[in-house]
Design a protein around this motif. Structure first.
Motif, PDB file in Angstrom:
ATOM      1  N   ALA A  82       0.862  -1.188   0.000  1.00  0.00           N
ATOM      2  CA  ALA A  82       0.000   0.000   0.000  1.00  0.00           C
ATOM      3  C   ALA A  82       0.891   1.228   0.000  1.00  0.00           C
ATOM      4  O   ALA A  82       1.910   1.252   0.693  1.00  0.00           O
ATOM      5  CB  ALA A  82      -0.904  -0.005   1.231  1.00  0.00           C
ATOM      6  N   ILE A  83       0.517   2.223  -0.806  1.00  0.00           N
ATOM      7  CA  ILE A  83       1.349   3.422  -0.925  1.00  0.00           C
ATOM      8  C   ILE A  83       0.517   4.615  -0.473  1.00  0.00           C
ATOM      9  O   ILE A  83      -0.577   4.842  -0.985  1.00  0.00           O
ATOM     10  CB  ILE A  83       1.815   3.638  -2.380  1.00  0.00           C
ATOM     11  CG1 ILE A  83       2.600   2.432  -2.875  1.00  0.00           C
ATOM     12  CG2 ILE A  83       2.685   4.882  -2.510  1.00  0.00           C
ATOM     13  CD1 ILE A  83       1.786   1.482  -3.719  1.00  0.00           C
ATOM     14  N   VAL A 120       7.009  11.684  -8.626  1.00  0.00           N
ATOM     15  CA  VAL A 120       7.319  11.496  -7.212  1.00  0.00           C
ATOM     16  C   VAL A 120       7.051  10.057  -6.812  1.00  0.00           C
ATOM     17  O   VAL A 120       7.861   9.399  -6.146  1.00  0.00           O
ATOM     18  CB  VAL A 120       6.480  12.476  -6.359  1.00  0.00           C
ATOM     19  CG1 VAL A 120       6.496  12.067  -4.903  1.00  0.00           C
ATOM     20  CG2 VAL A 120       6.989  13.893  -6.538  1.00  0.00           C
ATOM     21  N   LEU A 121       5.908   9.539  -7.258  1.00  0.00           N
ATOM     22  CA  LEU A 121       5.504   8.184  -6.914  1.00  0.00           C
ATOM     23  C   LEU A 121       6.494   7.165  -7.478  1.00  0.00           C
ATOM     24  O   LEU A 121       6.787   6.143  -6.857  1.00  0.00           O
ATOM     25  CB  LEU A 121       4.109   7.940  -7.496  1.00  0.00           C
ATOM     26  CG  LEU A 121       3.217   6.922  -6.830  1.00  0.00           C
ATOM     27  CD1 LEU A 121       3.104   7.211  -5.348  1.00  0.00           C
ATOM     28  CD2 LEU A 121       1.838   6.975  -7.474  1.00  0.00           C
ATOM     29  N   LEU A 151       9.545   6.496   1.433  1.00  0.00           N
ATOM     30  CA  LEU A 151      10.134   6.207   0.112  1.00  0.00           C
ATOM     31  C   LEU A 151      11.516   6.842  -0.020  1.00  0.00           C
ATOM     32  O   LEU A 151      12.389   6.315  -0.712  1.00  0.00           O
ATOM     33  CB  LEU A 151       9.212   6.721  -1.003  1.00  0.00           C
ATOM     34  CG  LEU A 151       9.522   6.234  -2.414  1.00  0.00           C
ATOM     35  CD1 LEU A 151       9.510   4.720  -2.499  1.00  0.00           C
ATOM     36  CD2 LEU A 151       8.522   6.804  -3.407  1.00  0.00           C
ATOM     37  N   GLY A 152      11.731   7.956   0.702  1.00  0.00           N
ATOM     38  CA  GLY A 152      13.028   8.624   0.644  1.00  0.00           C
ATOM     39  C   GLY A 152      14.150   7.772   1.205  1.00  0.00           C
ATOM     40  O   GLY A 152      15.322   8.015   0.923  1.00  0.00           O
ATOM     41  N   HIS A 158       9.732  -2.941  -8.044  1.00  0.00           N
ATOM     42  CA  HIS A 158       8.344  -3.188  -7.634  1.00  0.00           C
ATOM     43  C   HIS A 158       7.343  -2.354  -8.419  1.00  0.00           C
ATOM     44  O   HIS A 158       6.163  -2.360  -8.115  1.00  0.00           O
ATOM     45  CB  HIS A 158       8.191  -2.885  -6.135  1.00  0.00           C
ATOM     46  CG  HIS A 158       8.956  -3.824  -5.276  1.00  0.00           C
ATOM     47  ND1 HIS A 158       8.404  -4.959  -4.733  1.00  0.00           N
ATOM     48  CD2 HIS A 158      10.251  -3.831  -4.901  1.00  0.00           C
ATOM     49  CE1 HIS A 158       9.321  -5.609  -4.042  1.00  0.00           C
ATOM     50  NE2 HIS A 158      10.458  -4.943  -4.126  1.00  0.00           N
ATOM     51  N   VAL A 159       7.843  -1.585  -9.393  1.00  0.00           N
ATOM     52  CA  VAL A 159       6.994  -0.587 -10.042  1.00  0.00           C
ATOM     53  C   VAL A 159       6.919  -0.824 -11.548  1.00  0.00           C
ATOM     54  O   VAL A 159       7.899  -1.255 -12.150  1.00  0.00           O
ATOM     55  CB  VAL A 159       7.576   0.829  -9.782  1.00  0.00           C
ATOM     56  CG1 VAL A 159       6.792   1.871 -10.534  1.00  0.00           C
ATOM     57  CG2 VAL A 159       7.564   1.136  -8.304  1.00  0.00           C
TER      58      VAL A 159
END
Lengths: 587, 544
Positions: free
Chosen positions: B335-336, B382-383, B406-407, B417-418
């Protein structure tokens, strides 16, 4: 070679200055050579210890040559640059003059970016041809011949030696250097081409490759290509200095030869000491001027390519044959009739193969079709950027009709507006961008046109109003604003027929919808042809036809068309011609 | 204008070794020049004094040998500087391309990439003449006069003093004239580029100009603007060329002074012929390299400009993203959560997005809509971890596990993962299979066929496409990118305007594939301009 001569001929107005520059250059280089010769004589004569009075002429001459070289060189450089800029103006004007007949039809084979970058680079590069090749070449040539004559007068064999070595330094060495440079270009061309292609690909897809986790391997691959490009360049370096080395050997040979034959002449008693010093030391100065030609010659292959490309433009055939005398368009409302039109871009395939369409005055017709179906070709043929190879395009009025080929292009386009996806926005003010449609328009007319294109409130919100700079390619405007600017320009020119070619390309959906609506709204009452691949935006169009396989057909699915008409002309008999002279070539 | 930028030494090692080699070669040239003058003076004086050519042969041979050595030195200098130029260009290209490719994905990064592309595919070639002609000449101009003057001093102090007095005047005068003309020189370069820009603008806009009957009028316009440029430029050149006038005057005058002085002293008997000849042969050699530096002014200006452009990019700070943590994987679907994410844009007052807050759970399709300028693309960047937010945070959690910022995540691990389907997807030159394998290098034929089927794309795997996949339609390109995304089996799938302007068939197949990804457990974000395009989403968030 002849391309270089041809572009040199283009620079007519620089000739006077160039002649002045050559004269001053000959004076300057001649002064340097004379300085060397006279000082050699002075030293050798002085060693014989004559009364100082005997040396006075030589002393004065040495000082005079010393002074005049600098001044004359200054004059040469100024006149040379002045000549070069005059030539630049000539070449640019010639190129623009040709392009004003060719674009967009005649030079379709090149991409626009490539073509424009080439013209600026090529044309500017030809400046070098004058300043760095022609000028020093002419100066060195004149001085070389004069020196050979002077040497031959002192000792004929020394003249022969100097002439031979000068040919070596001034002809052979430059030829070798020029040849090397051409070979080097060829050697690295494959590696270079591959590298350039890949680097653009990686930079283009950098963000996506990052997310795909493939950027590093691509960069490593690029490094390998870079390495092989570097090695290819390094390989060519071995031959790079051969031209200059030959020039050095030639200068040395001139001195060795003069020493040898001069000593023999002294032995025979044919030559005095001072004259001997002159023939040994003079070749130095001549070779200094001539030796500079070899490195310059390396630029020749590149200049030749530039010249060839400029000549290509000059030689490209006119895409349209203009009539000697322009026929008048009919008065009042006008429509269009296309019969059996076959056309294509020059040198390309016939993308239109029998197009028939009648557009009644005051109606709006949409032409839809996938990209590559020939829609832009049709638009270009309508506004006479290209000529049909068969069939006719006729402007129909209430009383008569006129084949567009009998009307001079610029006259026709006064009444046949053309607005495309990439209507160019010039890096200037809003006012200048509009005024090109009508140089006589005042601010009131310009603002009215902007308001008609729904840009009224946008302009009112700008602190500098019409004086706002729009940036390169209209970068300061949004896509929709740019398209509306094109529309405003069209409204200002006030043509009776309007051709829109993909007016909503590159716009997002909402903007495209709004722009299309406003375009059709603002041009209501005119005869309008909208060419687009967006079938979903055509609300308010009278007819929709589809372009497929080079012909117009009834579209399979057009959601919003009010009434669909097939592409054949609807009215039976063609109206009579307006004037007796009128009629297409194949009528 | 600095003749040699010290930054160039730092970024391109080959410059240093080239300078060392040039200095060595320059010294050898200086020695050869002196030797040659000595041999010529000896030979000439001997022939004149003896009235015969006896004992000339060894001197002629020596002269031939010296000339051969000088020719070799010229050749070696070319080889050394060409190779140095190739190395410097290569090393700058590598650094530039790396810097530009890894600089994230904002407007600045994109402009930088187009600058780097221009430099890498041709702009840096200006360094060829800079290294090949200008720098070696500069080295010679420092080395040769020193050797020549030292030698002159040994045989004739008066001549040496004349040269020593005038020689330093040359750089001083050049600097003085240079300073007064620097500003006008710079404005001349600017004017020239403005002129070229205007010319380009006219050519690019020619179809538009012709459509308004203004094509022919441009011929006169171009002539007028070029002429205007000529007259302003000539005014500055009259002053700028003074520097070379001074140089030439000083050089020839002092050579003339030396010659006259030597002549008079020869008459007095204060000097012998050999020394006199030696001095007048050698004196001009002290000025020759300096004069030739001026001749390569253009090579230097173009080279310095190219080097400046490259170094400015290399030395500008770049933001490096991310930490070293790994993406949490155990505990359930990812989950983001975005919390108050804002991105600033230079030249625009308002951040976009402005405090965006949003959570995307695994298994759901979230739609994100908003007008142009609302920050959708920035939010996607950003995502995807291509840039960091200026304010706010993004947290990633696996099921009910602890969230991690995320940083702090290693970007390379996050990217595993993207998956991302852009409006203008990247298509590389190669086969369809090559393009699909960008998503998963281990994918076999069966998996690739299945992915193509899932998006309804009937392309043969061995079909080749060119640069940018131009021969594919927009719908095919995006479906290909979607198929590639499927092969990644990612936890977060981002579709950025992936269906905008597509036909209904293409659109439906992309939406269907996105739904299937969510059903597999991935978090899917669909970004679109119009909410209507997001009919397939479970919920729609509007940015604005």
């Amino acid at each position: 070679m002849n391309e270089l001569v041809r572009v040199l001929r283009l620079g007519r107005s620089g000739r006077g200055r160039l002649a002045l520059a050559v004269c001053a250059g000959v004076g300057a280089t001649g002064a340097a050579v004379a300085l060397a010769g006279v000082s050699a004589w002075l030293i050798a004569r002085a060693a014989e210890r004559p009364p100082v009075l005997y040396l006075m002429v030589a002393i004065v001459a040495v000082r005079a040559f010393g002074l005049s070289r600098g001044v004359l060189r200054y004059v040469e450089r100024l006149a040379g640059h002045d000549a070069a800029f005059r030539v630049l103006a000539d070449v640019r004007a010639t190129v623009v003059d040709r392009l004003a007949r060719l674009l967009p039809g005649g030079a379709r084979a090149m991409s626009r970016g490539e073509m424009t970058a080439r013209f600026v680079g090529d044309v500017d590069g030809l400046l070098d041809l004058w300043v760095r090749v022609v000028l020093p070449g002419a100066v060195a040539g004149v001085v070389a011949i004069a020196s050979v004559v002077a040497m031959a007068l002192i000792l004929p064999v020394a003249g022969v030696v100097l002439a031979t070595t000068l040919v070596l330094a001034g002809v052979v060495a430059p030829a070798v250097a020029s040849r090397w440079s051409a070979t080097a270009q060829r050697t690295i061309a494959p590696d270079r081409g591959e590298y350039q292609r890949r680097v653009l690909e990686v930079l283009d897809g950098a963000a996506e490759l990052t997310v795909l986790g493939r950027l590093d391997e691509r960069l490593d691959e690029l490094d390998r290509l870079d390495g092989s490009l570097r090695r290819a360049e390094a390989r060519t370096s071995f031959a790079a200095g051969i031209g200059s080395a030959i020039a050095v050997v030639a200068a040395g040979a001139a001195i060795v030869g003069s020493l040898w034959f001069g000593a023999a002449a002294i032995e025979r008693g044919d030559l005095g000491g001072p004259a001997f010093a002159v023939i040994v030391l003079l070749p130095f100065a001549v070779h200094e001027a001539v030796g500079a030609l070899a490195p310059v010659a390396a630029a020749l292959p590149g200049l030749r390519v530039s010249a060839r490309r400029v000549c290509e433009v000059i030689d490209a055939p006119d895409p349209v044959a203009e009539p000697a005398e322009s026929a008048d368009l009919p008065d009042g409302p006008i429509g269009l009739e296309i019969r059996g039109l076959r056309a294509g871009w020059p040198g390309g395939p016939m993308v239109l193969d029998g197009v028939d369409l009648a557009v009644a005055a005051g109606t709006t017709v949409a032409i839809v079709g996938p990209s590559g179906a020939g829609k832009s070709t049709l638009a270009a043929a309508l506004v006479r950027f290209i000529d049909p190879t068969a069939g006719t395009i006729v402007v129909t009025g209430a009383e008569c009709s006129v084949d567009t080929r009998t009307v001079v292009g610029d006259e026709l386009r006064r009444d046949m507006g053309w607005c495309t996806q990439d209507a160019h926005v010039f890096d200037s003010t809003l006012r200048a961008n509009l005024a090109l449609a009508d140089p006589a328009a005042d601010d009131g007319a310009i603002l009215a046109a902007l308001t008609g294109a729904r840009l009224g409130s946008f302009v009112a919100s700008l602190p500098e109003g019409l004086d706002t700079m729009v940036g390169e390619h209209g970068r300061a405007l949004s896509g929709g604003e740019r398209q509306r600017l094109g529309l405003a320009r069209l409204l200002l020119a006030d043509p009776r027929i309007v051709v829109f070619d993909e007016p909503t390309e590159h716009l997002d959906d909402d903007t495209a919808r709004a722009v299309m609506h406003d375009l059709l709204d603002a041009t209501a009452g005119r005869t309008v042809i909208v060419i687009t691949h967006r079938t979903d935006l055509l609300r308010g169009v009278d007819r929709v036809v589809a372009l497929r396989d080079g012909r117009l057909v009834e579209p399979a699915e057009v959601p919003t068309a009010a009434n669909l008409v097939c592409g054949a002309p609807t009215d039976a008999g063609a109206p009579s011609a307006c004037r007796s002279s009128i009629g297409g070539p194949d009528r | 204008m600095k003749p040699l930028d010290p930054r160039l030494l730092r970024h391109a090692r080959a410059t240093r070794s080239m300078l060392v080699a040039s200095a060595a070669l320059g010294t050898a040239v200086g020695v050869a020049v002196v030797a040659q003058a000595w041999v010529i003076a000896t030979a000439v004086s001997r022939v004149i004094q003896r009235g015969s050519g006896e004992a000339l042969a060894p001197l002629v041979l020596a002269l031939a040998a010296i000339v051969t050595v000088r020719a070799l030195l010229v050749w070696m200098q070319e080889v050394v500087s060409r190779r140095a130029s190739a190395s410097v260009k290569s090393s700058l290209r590598r650094q530039l391309v790396r810097a530009a490719a890894t600089s994230g994905d904002d407007a600045l990064a994109r402009t930088r990439r187009s600058e780097v592309a221009a430099l890498a595919i041709g702009g840096l070639d200006a360094l060829d003449d800079y290294f090949g002609k200008y720098l070696p000449q500069l080295v010679l101009a420092v080395v040769v006069p020193v050797i020549v003057v030292a030698q002159l001093g040994l045989v004739d102090v008066t001549a040496a003093v004349t040269v020593v007095l005038t020689l330093p005047l040359i750089p001083v005068f050049m600097a003085l004239v240079g300073r007064t003309t620097e500003a006008s020189n710079r404005s001349r370069w600017r004017a020239l580029s403005r002129l070229s820009h205007h010319f380009l603008d006219v050519i690019e806009g020619m179809p538009t100009l012709r459509s308004f009957g203004r094509g022919a009028a441009q011929v006169q316009q171009v002539r007028i603007s070029t002429d205007r440029y000529r007259s302003t430029t000539m005014a500055t050149l009259r002053i700028a060329f003074l520097s070379s006038l001074v140089l030439e005057l000083l050089a020839t005058l002092s050579v003339a002074l030396v010659a006259v002085g030597v002549g008079l002293r020869l008459v007095d008997g204060g000097l012998d012929l050999r020394t006199g000849l030696f001095v007048i042969v050698l004196a001009p050699e002290a000025y020759l390299p300096l004069r030739q530096v001026g001749a390569h002014y253009h090579a230097s200006a173009a080279g310095v400009a190219a080097a400046d452009a490259a170094l400015a990019i290399l030395e500008s700070p770049s933001s490096h993203l991310g930490g070293s943590e790994r993406v949490p994987t155990s505990g359930g679907p990812l989950a983001i959560s975005l919390d108050g994410v804002s991105v600033d844009h230079t030249g625009r007052g308002r951040p976009a997005p402005d405090r965006a807050t949003l959570t995307i759970h695994g298994g759901e399709v979230v739609g994100l809509a908003g007008p142009s300028g609302s920050g959708k693309s920035s939010l996607v960047s950003v995502l995807l971890g291509l840039r960091s937010p200026d304010r706010g945070s993004i947290r990633v959690a696996a099921g009910s596990g602890a969230p991690i910022d995320l940083g702090e995540v290693d970007p390379a691990d996050w990217h595993r993962h993207v998956a991302w389907v852009d409006q203008h997807p990247f298509v590389c030159a190669g086969t369809i299979a090559d393009n699909l394998r960008l998503g998963d290098s281990a994918a076999d034929v069966v998996e690739m066929r299945r992915a193509l089927e899932a998006v309804g794309l009937g392309l043969a795997l061995d079909r080749t496409v060119g640069d940018g996949g131009d021969e594919l339609s927009a719908g095919e390109r995006r479906r290909l990118a979607m198929a590639r995304a499927l092969l990644r089996r990612a936890d977060l799938v981002v579709l950025d305007e992936a269906t905008a302007g597509l036909d209904t068939v293409s659109e439906a197949s992309i939406v269907r594939a996105a739904r299937a990804e969510a059903d597999r457990g991935a978090a899917v974000l669909m970004v679109a301009h119009r909410p209507a395009a997001l009919a397939g989403a479970d919920r729609v968030v509007v940015l604005g």
